[in-house]
Enzyme design. Sequence first.
Site, PDB file in Angstrom:
ATOM      1  N   PRO A   1       0.800  -1.233   0.000  1.00 49.03           N
ATOM      2  CA  PRO A   1       0.000   0.000   0.000  1.00 49.03           C
ATOM      3  C   PRO A   1       0.831   1.279   0.000  1.00 49.03           C
ATOM      4  CG  PRO A   1       0.039  -0.951   2.189  1.00 49.03           C
ATOM      5  CD  PRO A   1       0.775  -1.911   1.298  1.00 49.03           C
ATOM      6  N   CYS A   2       1.481   1.551  -1.121  1.00 47.84           N
ATOM      7  CA  CYS A   2       2.357   2.719  -1.227  1.00 47.84           C
ATOM      8  C   CYS A   2       1.587   4.031  -1.055  1.00 47.84           C
ATOM      9  CB  CYS A   2       3.129   2.695  -2.535  1.00 47.84           C
ATOM     10  SG  CYS A   2       2.113   2.530  -4.010  1.00 47.84           S
ATOM     11  N   HIS A   3       0.264   3.998  -1.265  1.00 48.05           N
ATOM     12  CA  HIS A   3      -0.541   5.210  -1.070  1.00 48.05           C
ATOM     13  C   HIS A   3      -0.542   5.652   0.397  1.00 48.05           C
ATOM     14  CE1 HIS A   3      -3.268   1.820  -0.428  1.00 48.05           C
ATOM     15  NE2 HIS A   3      -3.921   2.618   0.413  1.00 48.05           N
TER      16      HIS A   3
END
Length: 149
Positions: free
Chosen positions: A113-115
């Site tokens: 989940p780079c967001h």
Amino acid sequence: MEVTGGSCRLGLWHVHVWWSGHTIHRVRFASTGIPGPVPAPILKYCAGQAVDLTGLATIACEGDAISARIYRAVREVPYGSTATYGQIAALVGTSPLAVGRAMAHNPTPLVVPCHRIVAAKGIGGFSPALEIKELLLALEQKGKKRAEQ
């Protein structure tokens, strides 16, 4: 094992997923969809349900390269929460710039989940569009509130 691909909606975007079994090989965002199935946890996530995607494996976390270590640390950031590039860098023993570079090349967003990784003073970047990062963060905040009720 054969890799399957398909897409589902996420707001105005489509999430393309290539996977086999419980392993996600690639995720990308596009303006058009592709036919085919998507793993149920990703469908639920994109529908706004508070889903833990750590049950899905990702090729991004394989090995001991710095990027794989960064991706494993990012997977530990809980649904509905954020961490800074600097916090992840401190956990892994690298620089915030290296974390940003790894996030930009993440082959399996959502699963890694780079967001959820933000700048110390702002939201940071996101490819292909910052509006997707904003959408994902808002979706998780709503999902987290619903799950707490």
